[in-house]
Enzyme design. Structure first.
Site, PDB file in Angstrom:
ATOM      1  N   LYS A 286       0.844  -1.186   0.000  1.00  0.00           N
ATOM      2  CA  LYS A 286       0.000   0.000   0.000  1.00  0.00           C
ATOM      3  C   LYS A 286       0.884   1.241   0.000  1.00  0.00           C
ATOM      4  O   LYS A 286       1.842   1.345   0.760  1.00  0.00           O
ATOM      5  CB  LYS A 286      -0.890  -0.015   1.253  1.00  0.00           C
ATOM      6  CG  LYS A 286      -2.132   0.821   1.188  1.00  0.00           C
ATOM      7  CD  LYS A 286      -3.026   0.463   2.366  1.00  0.00           C
ATOM      8  CE  LYS A 286      -4.353   1.185   2.285  1.00  0.00           C
ATOM      9  NZ  LYS A 286      -5.256   0.753   3.374  1.00  0.00           N
ATOM     10  N   GLU A 371     -18.487  -6.350  10.902  1.00  0.00           N
ATOM     11  CA  GLU A 371     -19.365  -5.598  11.798  1.00  0.00           C
ATOM     12  C   GLU A 371     -20.370  -6.498  12.512  1.00  0.00           C
ATOM     13  O   GLU A 371     -20.700  -6.266  13.681  1.00  0.00           O
ATOM     14  CB  GLU A 371     -20.099  -4.504  11.022  1.00  0.00           C
ATOM     15  CG  GLU A 371     -19.211  -3.374  10.531  1.00  0.00           C
ATOM     16  CD  GLU A 371     -18.505  -3.678   9.214  1.00  0.00           C
ATOM     17  OE1 GLU A 371     -17.722  -2.831   8.755  1.00  0.00           O
ATOM     18  OE2 GLU A 371     -18.750  -4.769   8.645  1.00  0.00           O
ATOM     19  N   ARG A 399     -24.946  -3.107   8.125  1.00  0.00           N
ATOM     20  CA  ARG A 399     -24.593  -4.513   7.911  1.00  0.00           C
ATOM     21  C   ARG A 399     -24.880  -5.380   9.131  1.00  0.00           C
ATOM     22  O   ARG A 399     -24.876  -6.607   9.039  1.00  0.00           O
ATOM     23  CB  ARG A 399     -23.107  -4.608   7.555  1.00  0.00           C
ATOM     24  CG  ARG A 399     -22.720  -3.813   6.324  1.00  0.00           C
ATOM     25  CD  ARG A 399     -21.220  -3.512   6.312  1.00  0.00           C
ATOM     26  NE  ARG A 399     -20.427  -4.701   6.145  1.00  0.00           N
ATOM     27  CZ  ARG A 399     -19.924  -5.114   4.979  1.00  0.00           C
ATOM     28  NH1 ARG A 399     -20.157  -4.430   3.876  1.00  0.00           N
ATOM     29  NH2 ARG A 399     -19.195  -6.189   4.912  1.00  0.00           N
TER      30      ARG A 399
END
Length: 653
Positions: A286, A371, A399
């Site tokens: 990244k 979640e 979610r």
């Protein structure tokens, strides 16, 4: 000799495939320079896109988008994809109103398949698309590719999809962009497995890695290392490609150097030509190629504001934010309340829990992009005698609704859920506006929801929430900078009166929810200047609707609710129901967000387009009062479409 600008020559993937292989490193370098320049000026997801440059080039050289479907999970990795599909010239408008979206967008291009930028969904979408194409006789001549990474494989939904994909044997190509991170370093057992696979090229290298890393892993590290070290079949068989993924029934190719475009092309070509589901495991970094991002240990410039492209330093000074106030108070609460623990779904820094984690590492749990698991795990923690604080973006709580309802509320679990980025957030578009929470949570029995209006009430209401041990509590606040504190004129029960005309009966009672408290005060000033007696109250705890509102509404000729959430089914609807149940027929008007997906743009611009500014709301109320709406039929719809005199964000009975 100056290299030609290859970025300007790419108007479609066809142009990309026409380049010679020796031109591709030049193109990759130019793409990175382009990304740094454009994202530095607009803000956005810089680090993830710097990490997928070669991968995206290889994908578009091997596959024939849009005939072949390339599905991005999560969509914030798709900037390079946008460039290679002809949208480089639009990057000056990135994330601006009417400009280029920061995520895939079907309105922009046929090359964009899935707009939803919530993580861990691409594999399910790919599974469904492959089934459809199989039924239509298209699968084989057309390919389905899912690119998943930035920690999205820590989400349970991805594994549900993998289970189906492996069982079906349909030829789906799954590219795992393995950069060890989501926002921050990826957490969990799968992350450890992928970390192992990264080292398959050398048995001794893996054993050295295992000794140094696994032995430092709390609780399970040493036993895992000892078990692997002593296996008769040898560690090589454990970590080779016939490991986890092939045990599921998925062909495995890799690990592949995610910054070697030719190696990626070779691996993707093998995967494309294989008649079964295939995992291509690419190791990327990244922020690759941009030193400020590579050196940023926090999140590798996952998301940046406006920065100096040379240094990576922010060009705007930021004052206190809602998130920073929550962060500071959590550290204080951690000191005062030893039973308080914190849970994050792979977003320790963005949700403000990083300081708590630094101070109390043994009381902080990062569950990955999961979640649902976070909420039910919190219920278990509560049952065990602790008080968990789960911090997530408001949009991501969608979610885990069933877990809030059935695992927390049904069991009267003392869990506090803190919703960052609640309401209209803007730049990231439809899937990131956190405006659904109050309408969604309003149906949960026993749940209490607080909406702070300023820094002082963030601190107060967070502590009040943590003191509730027999029901779930929610504290929600918006994105961005904080205004000054808004002191209460007086309190009535649990309500704060923020402004009032001193009269027993007022013309307009304004119920200002959360961050719209400042708007309520300004609207009152404008109404009072027109001779309209006004009282502004902040309920503080907006769900369930405080009983005091009924009494105050009984002494008002009109009631107005201002809320930074969905109007239909939101706080205004709840207030309307409470007043009607009490026998009050006081005319009520609700100003909130319409039931629609909002495009990306600055929060202030979106609120203005919805009629949710001080001036627009004031004008609408003045016209409403002047027209004496109390004479309207009682049966009128409380969420009717606006008339010409109404603004888009309002509705009235």
């Amino acid at each position: 000799m100056t290299e030609p600008n290859l970025v300007d020559q790419i108007h479609s993937p066809h142009d990309l495939r026409a380049l010679d292989p020796d031109q591709l490193p030049v193109l990759a370098s130019q793409i990175r320079s382009f990304l740094v320049e454009k994202v530095a000026a607009s803000g956005g997801h810089l680090g993830p896109n710097l990490g997928v440059v070669e991968m995206t080039i290889a994908l578009h050289r091997v596959f024939r988008s849009p005939d072949d479907a390339i599905i991005w999970d999560t969509g914030h990795q798709a900037y390079v994809h946008k460039m290679l599909t002809g949208r480089s010239s639009d990057f000056d408008s990135l994330r601006k109103s009417n400009g280029l979206s920061g995520y895939p967008s079907r309105a922009e291009s046929d090359h964009d398949i899935v707009e939803n930028s919530h993580a861990s969904t691409a594999l399910s979408y790919a599974d469904g698309l492959a089934k459809a194409w199989e039924r239509r006789g298209l699968l084989g001549s057309r390919h389905v590719v899912a690119v998943i990474g930035d920690g999205a494989l820590t989400g349970g939904m991805a594994w549900e999809a993998l289970n189906n994909i492996a069982a079906s044997e349909r030829p789906i190509v799954i590219v795992v962009n393995d950069n060890e991170r989501s926002y921050s370093p990826t957490i969990g057992g799968l992350a450890h497995h992928l970390a192992t696979l990264r080292t398959t090229r050398g048995y001794e290298r893996f054993m050295q890695w295992g000794k140094g890393v696994l032995q430092r892993t709390p609780l399970v590290g040493r036993p895992i290392y000892d078990a692997l070290h002593g296996m008769k079949k040898g560690v090589k068989d454990v970590v080779a490609p016939q490991g986890l993924f092939e045990d599921l029934g998925l062909k495995y190719i890799g690990p592949v150097n995610g910054h070697d475009e030719q190696e990626l092309e070779f691996a993707l070509t093998r995967a494309r030509d294989f008649d079964h589901p295939v995992i291509v495991h690419a190791i990327t970094h990244k922020g690759h190629g941009y030193a400020p991002a590579e050196n940023d240990e926090a999140d590798r410039f996952h998301g940046v504001g406006i920065i100096d492209p040379d240094t990576g330093q922010p060009l705007t000074e930021s004052g206190p934010t809602w998130t920073s106030v929550f962060s500071d108070e959590m550290v204080r609460i951690g000191h005062d309340e030893r039973t308080v623990v914190a849970i994050t779904a792979a977003m320790l820094g963005p949700t403000g829990l990083e300081r708590f984690a630094t101070s109390y590492p043994d009381r902080t749990y990062d569950v990955g992009i999961a979640e649902q698991h976070a909420i039910t795990s919190a219920a278990g923690l509560a049952y065990g005698g602790l008080h968990p604080v789960v911090a997530v973006y408001a949009t991501f709580l969608n979610r885990a609704f069933d877990q809030v309802l059935m695992d927390c509320a049904l069991h009267k679990a003392g869990v506090t859920i803190v919703l960052d980025r609640a309401g209209v957030t803007g730049d990231d578009g439809a899937s990131h506006n956190g405006m659904w929470d109050m309408a969604m949570l309003g149906v949960v029995p026993g749940l209490r929801l607080a909406a702070p209006r300023d820094a002082a009430t963030v601190r107060q209401e967070l502590r009040e929430a943590i003191n509730v041990q027999d029901a779930p509590t929610v504290v929600r606040f918006p994105k961005g900078a904080l205004g000054p504190d808004i002191p209460a004129v007086r309190s009535i029960g649990g309500l704060d009166v923020l402004a009032e005309t001193h009269a027993h009966e007022v013309d307009v009672l304004i119920v200002a929810v959360g961050a719209f408290g400042a708007m309520g005060v300004d609207v009152a000033r404008r109404l009072q200047a027109q001779g309209i007696a006004t009282r502004v109250i902040d309920p503080r705890w907006v769900l369930p609707v405080p009983a005091e509102i009924v009494d105050l509404a009984g002494h008002a000729r009109h009631v107005v609710v201002l809320e930074d959430g969905i109007r239909e089914g939101g706080i205004g609807s709840a207030v309307t129901d409470v007043l009607r149940d009490a026998g009050l027929r006081t005319p009520i008007r609700v100003f909130g967000v319409p039931r629609a997906f909002l495009e990306h743009g600055k929060r202030t611009q979106l609120l203005e387009s919805l009629g949710l500014t001080d001036q627009q709301v004031s004008r609408s109320i003045i016209e409403w009062v002047a027209a004496d709406p109390s004479s309207e039929p009682e049966s009128a719809d409380a969420t009717q479409a606006p008339t010409q005199s109404q603004v888009p964000g309002s509705a009235s009975p």
